[in-house]
Design a protein around this motif. Structure first.
Motif, PDB file in Angstrom:
ATOM      1  N   ALA A 179       0.842  -1.198   0.000  1.00 40.86           N
ATOM      2  CA  ALA A 179       0.000   0.000   0.000  1.00 40.86           C
ATOM      3  C   ALA A 179       0.872   1.241   0.000  1.00 40.86           C
ATOM      4  N   GLU A 180       0.728   2.049  -1.019  1.00 44.69           N
ATOM      5  CA  GLU A 180       1.416   3.345  -1.081  1.00 44.69           C
ATOM      6  C   GLU A 180       0.458   4.389  -0.517  1.00 44.69           C
ATOM      7  N   ALA A 206     -21.864   0.291   9.309  1.00 46.35           N
ATOM      8  CA  ALA A 206     -20.468   0.500   8.925  1.00 46.35           C
ATOM      9  C   ALA A 206     -20.368   0.991   7.476  1.00 46.35           C
ATOM     10  N   GLY A 207     -19.498   1.958   7.226  1.00 49.98           N
ATOM     11  CA  GLY A 207     -19.310   2.498   5.874  1.00 49.98           C
ATOM     12  C   GLY A 207     -18.340   1.661   5.061  1.00 49.98           C
ATOM     13  N   LEU A 208     -18.703   0.423   4.821  1.00 50.89           N
ATOM     14  CA  LEU A 208     -17.787  -0.533   4.176  1.00 50.89           C
ATOM     15  C   LEU A 208     -18.315  -1.102   2.870  1.00 50.89           C
ATOM     16  N   ALA A 267      -8.245  -0.605   9.285  1.00 57.28           N
ATOM     17  CA  ALA A 267      -7.097   0.152   8.787  1.00 57.28           C
ATOM     18  C   ALA A 267      -7.488   0.804   7.476  1.00 57.28           C
ATOM     19  N   ASP A 268      -7.138   2.080   7.324  1.00 57.43           N
ATOM     20  CA  ASP A 268      -7.529   2.851   6.139  1.00 57.43           C
ATOM     21  C   ASP A 268      -6.274   3.309   5.408  1.00 57.43           C
ATOM     22  N   ALA A 269      -6.095   2.839   4.157  1.00 53.03           N
ATOM     23  CA  ALA A 269      -4.952   3.254   3.337  1.00 53.03           C
ATOM     24  C   ALA A 269      -5.437   3.962   2.090  1.00 53.03           C
ATOM     25  N   GLU A 320      -7.454   4.089  -0.785  1.00 55.50           N
ATOM     26  CA  GLU A 320      -8.329   3.289  -1.642  1.00 55.50           C
ATOM     27  C   GLU A 320      -8.520   1.875  -1.086  1.00 55.50           C
ATOM     28  N   ARG A 321      -7.733   1.519  -0.080  1.00 57.50           N
ATOM     29  CA  ARG A 321      -7.826   0.178   0.499  1.00 57.50           C
ATOM     30  C   ARG A 321      -8.218   0.282   1.966  1.00 57.50           C
ATOM     31  N   VAL A 322      -9.149  -0.576   2.380  1.00 60.75           N
ATOM     32  CA  VAL A 322      -9.592  -0.642   3.768  1.00 60.75           C
ATOM     33  C   VAL A 322      -9.584  -2.094   4.205  1.00 60.75           C
ATOM     34  N   SER A 323      -9.061  -2.359   5.422  1.00 64.78           N
ATOM     35  CA  SER A 323      -8.999  -3.735   5.918  1.00 64.78           C
ATOM     36  C   SER A 323      -9.492  -3.774   7.354  1.00 64.78           C
ATOM     37  N   LEU A 324     -10.442  -4.664   7.633  1.00 66.57           N
ATOM     38  CA  LEU A 324     -10.964  -4.814   8.984  1.00 66.57           C
ATOM     39  C   LEU A 324      -9.899  -5.379   9.927  1.00 66.57           C
ATOM     40  N   LEU A 325      -9.868  -4.880  11.173  1.00 65.69           N
ATOM     41  CA  LEU A 325      -8.936  -5.400  12.166  1.00 65.69           C
ATOM     42  C   LEU A 325      -9.523  -6.655  12.807  1.00 65.69           C
ATOM     43  N   THR A 326      -8.669  -7.648  13.004  1.00 62.68           N
ATOM     44  CA  THR A 326      -9.122  -8.894  13.599  1.00 62.68           C
ATOM     45  C   THR A 326      -8.050  -9.395  14.565  1.00 62.68           C
ATOM     46  N   THR A 327      -8.203 -10.616  15.095  1.00 62.90           N
ATOM     47  CA  THR A 327      -7.213 -11.195  16.003  1.00 62.90           C
ATOM     48  C   THR A 327      -6.485 -12.330  15.297  1.00 62.90           C
ATOM     49  N   ASP A 328      -5.217 -12.563  15.668  1.00 64.40           N
ATOM     50  CA  ASP A 328      -4.466 -13.612  14.982  1.00 64.40           C
ATOM     51  C   ASP A 328      -4.724 -14.994  15.572  1.00 64.40           C
TER      52      ASP A 328
END
Length: 679
Positions: free
Chosen positions: A563-564, A618-620, A657-659, A661-669
């Motif tokens: 992600a740039e 959610a705005g997803l 996480a918001d980059a 144009e890219r958005v990724s939901l936070l989760t647990t490992d």
């Protein structure tokens, strides 16, 4: 190749912009030269009709609309309006600009297809069509990719776009893959309809030998026709498009109804103006197609054969442009080598005429154009500012300061001869589709004007012999008049301003080249002139290069899976007690659905360990489909004060996480149960 006869009305068309994306400089490589050609014909007193429209059918439209969650009609309407506005801003003026989804085009397409059926040029055939078992659908054109059977390169369903460039029929791809789910496809039998292209080989050989336009179009098409011509499948498994007669489950292939749009738009022009569309499509008035070099095959082989088979006139000339590079790199939107007309050019305050001049004068129309901000700057500053703009401004400013009007004086025969020969050469160059040559010839007259002004030294002559000085200045204004007429097709907005600066009250766009030698009228009052072309400064060009460089880097990062992003400034420090106020818990999404009133919002039910699931808005919707959300483990801020969004109450907030144009939901490992606290 033969020029268009001057005693007949001419129809000029442009290849249709595809209505699923924004206008870029590559588009203008075709439309601006076509507009210059039309304006030049009109200046030579020729009757011209100029039509175009949006290409609105085919699989890319459907695929794009599905990805955005809108209908194909909504998608094409958005981009149809966009292109219409861009063309007007760039002073590309069509007499009609329609869409291939207009009722007129549906009707004319059915008329032609039915004529071809009645005359035995269309027949049914059972063929194998790519089918995706996972998606449970047939895969036309760009719904499928695979290996080209001719050159072994990766190809899409209807064209070997990365290899030999050959048109591909349904079922020809090897190792087919569904572009929707990326799963392997298989071939199934289905009835489709074919056009007997093979029967038109002799006709096409004769037609191409006599076809006007550019040699690259004619020779490329001849090369294919001299090989074996195969019949052409003209139906597809889509709901969006022109229905094939008697088969509601099939539509005609987009390359059938798209060129028929030229005819439909001419009909719409005729209906609006009282004109006669049949003099072009059923008569002998010339038809000139301006197209990109990548669609020669369709316009020089498929299209004239269809017209011949249905009993209509064929095109008189096909003018194919060379391709475009960006900063000496192959044009590629996905790799960032693109210049968007609106956001990268017009929104930065660049005048449309600068780009019009650059694209017309950079190189021959059939050769590759390189768009470089540095070369753009140098060409504008050296030629438009330093030569043409310099002559017009210094001459008119001197006339205004010293005379206030066009002074008395006889026309210098040498000046008139120079205007006459230059005008004739410009007319011929434009008629030959040599727009760079026309620009260079016209600019040579501006250089001549600068030399004429300089050699006569009017700043000295005004002190010694005002009458003699007046004659020099009048001849300079005559040269200015000629230059304005010659440059109007290339730089119409600036020349409209210049026309008024020499005291003309008529419409420069309606004036003809014949006016170039009609003497300017002494005594015509002059206003203080304004500079027409201003120097492009280094800092502005550097800004544009930085924008381009950033786009390329972002595209490369995306291609590499990175992600740039712009790193936002850090927020103010907080105490631990502030963080401890946030109650963040692990949740599991149970249901997800779109909110009807919004394109961005999803309504979710999330299990956070309570007896009842928590409702969260959610705005997803732009990043996740509802079905993708169900079952995901997420982190939820559960003590956020409830709010209503589009009438739906939200009782928490998902963390992501918001980059850009890219958005990724936070989760647990690790697998953590709903309700587990985030510390």
């Amino acid at each position: 190749m033969p020029n268009i006869p001057f005693d007949k009305a001419v129809l000029v068309t442009c290849g249709l912009p595809y209505a699923n994306g924004k206008a870029h400089v590559g588009h203008l490589r075709t439309y601006i030269p076509a507009d210059i050609y039309v304006r030049s014909l009109k200046k030579n007193s020729q009757e011209v009709t100029f039509v175009c429209g949006s290409d609105t059918h085919g699989t890319p439209i459907v695929v794009n609309a599905e990805e955005l969650g809108i209908t194909p009609k909504e998608l094409v309407q958005k981009y149809h309006v966009h292109f219409d506005e861009i063309f007007k801003k760039m002073d590309v003026r069509f007499d009609a600009f329609g869409t291939t989804d207009d009722e007129t085009n549906h009707n004319r397409t059915l008329d032609i297809v039915e004529k071809l059926i009645d005359r035995g040029y269309v027949y049914p055939k059972i063929i194998e069509i790519a089918y995706c078992p996972q998606c449970d659908r047939f895969l036309p054109d760009r719904y499928v990719s695979g290996t080209c059977p001719h050159c072994e390169e990766k190809a899409r369903g209807d064209e070997c776009d990365q290899g030999c460039g050959k048109h591909l029929e349904p079922g020809e791809l090897r190792d087919p893959v569904c572009t929707i789910c990326q799963g392997p496809a298989e071939y199934k039998e289905q009835e489709h309809f074919f056009f007997k292209l093979s029967e038109f080989r002799d006709f096409l050989l004769e037609h191409l030998e006599n076809l006007g336009g550019t040699l690259n179009a004619r020779n490329y098409a001849l090369g294919w026709v001299k090989q074996e011509l195969t019949d052409w499948c003209i139906t597809r498994n889509l709901e969006w498009g022109v229905k094939f007669p008697g088969h509601d489950d099939l539509v005609v292939y987009v390359w059938v109804d798209a060129p028929i749009g030229y005819m439909a738009f001419t009909e719409e022009w005729a209906e609006a103006t009282g004109g006669d569309w049949e003099k072009f499509w059923k008569g002998d008035s010339p038809i000139v197609h301006f197209i990109g070099g990548d669609i020669i095959y369709h316009h020089c082989i498929f299209w004239p054969a269809m017209l011949k088979g249905a009993g209509y006139s064929q095109p008189s000339a096909v003018v194919a442009s060379g391709m475009l590079k960006i900063e000496d790199k192959t044009f590629s939107k996905s790799r960032g080598y693109v210049v968007w007309v609106e956001e990268d050019y017009l929104d930065h305050g660049f005048h449309p005429d600068l780009l019009r001049y650059y694209l017309a004068s950079y190189t021959s129309h059939t050769k590759e154009v390189n768009f470089s901000w540095k070369i753009f700057q140098d060409k504008i500053n050296t030629e438009l500012v330093g030569v043409l703009g310099n002559f017009l401004y210094r001459n008119l400013l001197f006339a205004y300061k010293n005379f206030g009007e066009i002074p008395e004086g006889d026309m210098d025969p040498e000046v008139i001869d120079k205007i006459v020969s230059t005008t004739e050469d410009v007319i011929q160059a434009n008629a030959d589709y040599e727009f760079k040559k026309a620009a260079d010839i016209a600019m040579s007259l501006a250089s001549y004007g600068n030399s004429y002004f300089q050699s006569n030294e009017p700043w000295k002559l005004i002190k010694e012999d005002k009458e003699a000085c007046g004659k020099v200045i009048k001849n300079c204004i005559q040269l200015a008049k000629a230059l304005i007429l010659l440059f109007e097709p290339m730089t119409p907005g600036s020349m409209e301003t210049a026309w008024k600066q020499i005291g003309m009250d008529s419409d420069v766009h309606e004036e003809t080249y014949e006016q170039a030698t009609v003497a300017v009228i002494s005594g015509t009052k002059l206003e203080k002139p304004k500079i027409l072309f201003t120097k492009l400064e280094d800092d502005k060009i550097q800004e544009m290069e930085d924008i381009s460089s950033k786009r390329v880097k972002a595209a490369m990062a995306k291609e590499a899976g990175k992600a740039e992003i712009e790193i936002e400034e850090y927020k103010d420090e907080i105490e631990y007690d502030d963080f401890a106020k946030l109650d963040i818990r692990v949740g599991k999404i149970i249901t997800a659905e779109k909110i009807k009133k919004s394109k961005k919002l999803l309504r979710l039910e999330v299990d956070i360990g309570d007896e009842k699931p928590r409702q969260v808005v959610a705005g997803l919707a732009e990043y996740y489909k509802p079905e993708e959300m169900v079952g995901k483990t997420v982190n939820v801020l559960v003590n956020l004060k409830p709010v209503k969004l589009c009438g739906v109450e939200s009782q928490g907030m998902l963390l992501a996480a918001d980059a850009g144009e890219r958005v990724s939901l936070l989760t647990t490992d690790k697998d953590m149960g709903p309700g587990s606290c985030i510390r």
